[in-house]
Design an enzyme around this catalytic site. Sequence first.
Site, PDB file in Angstrom:
ATOM      1  N   PRO A  31     -22.633 135.902  31.927  1.00 37.07           N
ATOM      2  CG  PRO A  31     -23.136 136.172  34.179  1.00 37.07           C
ATOM      3  CD  PRO A  31     -23.689 135.654  32.893  1.00 37.07           C
ATOM      4  CB  ALA A  33     -14.773 137.252  35.539  1.00 33.91           C
ATOM      5  CB  CYS A 118     -17.682 132.220  42.190  1.00 38.49           C
ATOM      6  SG  CYS A 118     -15.908 132.205  41.982  1.00 38.49           S
ATOM      7  N   GLY A 221     -25.470 125.759  30.661  1.00 37.46           N
ATOM      8  CA  GLY A 221     -24.484 124.692  30.714  1.00 37.46           C
ATOM      9  C   GLY A 221     -24.444 123.882  29.440  1.00 37.46           C
TER      10      GLY A 221
HETATM   11  C1  LIG Z   1     -13.865 132.538  31.823  1.00 41.72           C
HETATM   12  C2  LIG Z   1     -15.166 132.382  32.568  1.00 41.72           C
HETATM   13  C3  LIG Z   1     -15.565 133.386  33.431  1.00 41.72           C
HETATM   14  C4  LIG Z   1     -16.780 133.273  34.115  1.00 41.72           C
HETATM   15  N1  LIG Z   1     -17.193 134.292  34.904  1.00 41.72           N
HETATM   16  C5  LIG Z   1     -18.434 134.257  35.457  1.00 41.72           C
HETATM   17  C6  LIG Z   1     -18.948 135.359  36.167  1.00 41.72           C
HETATM   18  O1  LIG Z   1     -18.301 136.398  36.300  1.00 41.72           O
HETATM   19  N2  LIG Z   1     -20.199 135.253  36.701  1.00 41.72           N
HETATM   20  C7  LIG Z   1     -20.952 134.114  36.563  1.00 41.72           C
HETATM   21  O2  LIG Z   1     -22.081 134.066  37.052  1.00 41.72           O
HETATM   22  N3  LIG Z   1     -20.485 133.051  35.902  1.00 41.72           N
HETATM   23  C8  LIG Z   1     -19.259 133.100  35.329  1.00 41.72           C
HETATM   24  N4  LIG Z   1     -18.806 132.050  34.595  1.00 41.72           N
HETATM   25  C9  LIG Z   1     -19.689 130.887  34.407  1.00 41.72           C
HETATM   26  C10 LIG Z   1     -20.531 131.061  33.137  1.00 41.72           C
HETATM   27  O3  LIG Z   1     -21.363 132.198  33.238  1.00 41.72           O
HETATM   28  C11 LIG Z   1     -21.394 129.826  32.883  1.00 41.72           C
HETATM   29  O4  LIG Z   1     -22.240 129.643  33.979  1.00 41.72           O
HETATM   30  C12 LIG Z   1     -20.573 128.567  32.694  1.00 41.72           C
HETATM   31  O5  LIG Z   1     -19.495 128.785  31.815  1.00 41.72           O
HETATM   32  C13 LIG Z   1     -21.438 127.413  32.160  1.00 41.72           C
HETATM   33  O6  LIG Z   1     -22.046 127.780  30.953  1.00 41.72           O
HETATM   34  P1  LIG Z   1     -21.449 127.286  29.544  1.00 41.72           P
HETATM   35  O7  LIG Z   1     -21.421 125.787  29.561  1.00 41.72           O
HETATM   36  O8  LIG Z   1     -22.392 127.846  28.503  1.00 41.72           O
HETATM   37  O9  LIG Z   1     -20.083 127.843  29.442  1.00 41.72           O
HETATM   38  C14 LIG Z   1     -17.587 132.120  33.942  1.00 41.72           C
HETATM   39  C15 LIG Z   1     -17.165 131.112  33.078  1.00 41.72           C
HETATM   40  C16 LIG Z   1     -15.966 131.224  32.398  1.00 41.72           C
HETATM   41  C17 LIG Z   1     -15.561 130.131  31.451  1.00 41.72           C
END
Ligand SMILES: Cc1cc2nc3c(=O)[nH]c(=O)nc-3n(C[C@H](O)[C@H](O)[C@H](O)COP(=O)(O)O)c2cc1C
Length: 388
Positions: A31, A33, A118, A221
Site C-alpha cells: 500500500p 498513499a 507510518c 523492504g
Molecule cells: C509514497 C509512499 C507511500 C506509502 N504509503 C503507505 C501506506 O499508505 N501504508 C503503508 O502501510 N505503507 C506505506 N508506505 C510504505 C510501503 O508500503 C513500504 O512498506 C515501504 O516503502 C518499504 O517497502 P519498499 O522498500 O518495497 O518500498 C508508503 C511508502 C511510500 C514510498
Amino acid sequence: MTVDATLVAPPAGGTLRIGPHTVTPPVVLAPMAGITNAPFRTLCREFSGGKGLFVSEMITTRALVERNEKTMQLIHFDPTETPRSIQLYGVDPATVGRAVRMIVDEDLADHIDLNFGCPVPKVTRKGGGSALPFKRNLLRAILREAVGNSGDLPVTIKMRKGIDDDHLTYLDAGRIAVEEGVTAVALHGRTAAQHYGGTADWDAIARLKEHVPEIPVLGNGDIWCAEDAIRMMRATGCDGVVVGRGCLGRPWLFGDLVAAFEDGGRPPATPDFGRVAVVMRRHAELLGLWLGDESRGVIDFRKHVPWYTKGFSVGSELRRALATASSLAELDDLLGKLDQDQPWPAHADGPRGRTAPGKRVVLPDGWLNDPYEVAALGEEAEGDSSGG
Ligand SMILES: Cc1cc2nc3c(=O)[nH]c(=O)nc-3n(C[C@H](O)[C@H](O)[C@H](O)COP(=O)(O)O)c2cc1C
C-alpha cells in the site's frame, strides 16, 4: 543481462494463503498513499496477468465511517479486481471496528489490512502510526475490534520493527496479532527512526517468521527486482513478499516477479523509452478516467513522471514541461519529442522513491514509560495521508 537461473528458481512453497484467498505467486503490492489507487493497481495487474495481491492506498477509518467524499472515491475498485484489498489506518478501537463493520455490511472489500507503520512526525507525535504498537494494550484492542467485526474477511497487519533499535515492537506485535486472530503479518524491516534510510533488516523478518509460525509472515523492504524477492524468501523463510518503491514508475516489475516465481530465469524487462512512454500515457489516461476528469488525471500523474523517466535522457526543459502538463494531448506531444529508441538505463534498476534517513522519532511526552499503559489517542493521530 542474463539472470542466474539458480538464483531465480522458485523457492519452495510459492503459495500464500490470506484466509480464503490464495495468492500465487506470493507477491503483494505494498500500500502506498497517493500511489496505489485503482488505476495504478490496474496497471500492475495487467503486467502480472492478474496474479498477486494489490493493496489499496491507506484509508483512515474516521474518514471512512464519516463517508468523506474523497475517501469514498479512494475505496473504489475496478470491477475486475479480485480479491479487493483495502488498507485501513485507525487509532481508536471503536472507530476501527465500525469501519470494518461498514466494509463487511456494504461488501466494500474482500481483505482488510491494518497499517501500523507510518513514521511521519505529525502522526507519531500523537502516538499514532509506527509509535502505536509500543502500547501493547491499545494495539490489542484495535485488533480485537477489527477481527471481531470482520465476519469472514481476513484481517492482516503491516508494521515496522519498532520505534528505534532500543524500542523494538514487532515480535510482541506479531504475538498479539496471532492471539487476536489476525490472518497474516507483514514486516517492513526498518524502525520508525530509520524512515527510509539504510537497508531493510531482513534478519528481523526471519526472526518474526520463527516467532509466529502459526500465521503467514510477509517480508517487506528493498525489493528492487525479482531476484531480490526470491532472495528475501530464501533468506528469511517468509511466506510472501510486499513490494513498494521498486514498482514506482516500473509497474512491469510485477511481470518480472511472476515470471521469476513461475518460470525462473527470465531476464527482467528492460523497456526502451518508446515502450515506457506507452505505459506512462496509459497510466495518465486511467487516472483521468478514475477521477472523472482528464486534466486532473494528468495533473495527478505528474508525480510519477520522475520515476518513469529516471535515467533516461530527457533534458531539463522537457522535464519541466512534463511536470506541468495538464492534458493528454500535451503529454503525448512532450513524450513524442523524446528519443523513443533510448534503451532502458541500467542504473535505473536500483533504489527509487523515498530514501531519506530518519531523524529522532517525535513521541508524546512519557510515551515510552509504560508499554502496557491503556492509552487512548486523539483524532490528530489519524490525521495524515502519507502512509508508511
Ligand atoms: C509514497 C509512499 C507511500 C506509502 N504509503 C503507505 C501506506 O499508505 N501504508 C503503508 O502501510 N505503507 C506505506 N508506505 C510504505 C510501503 O508500503 C513500504 O512498506 C515501504 O516503502 C518499504 O517497502 P519498499 O522498500 O518495497 O518500498 C508508503 C511508502 C511510500 C514510498
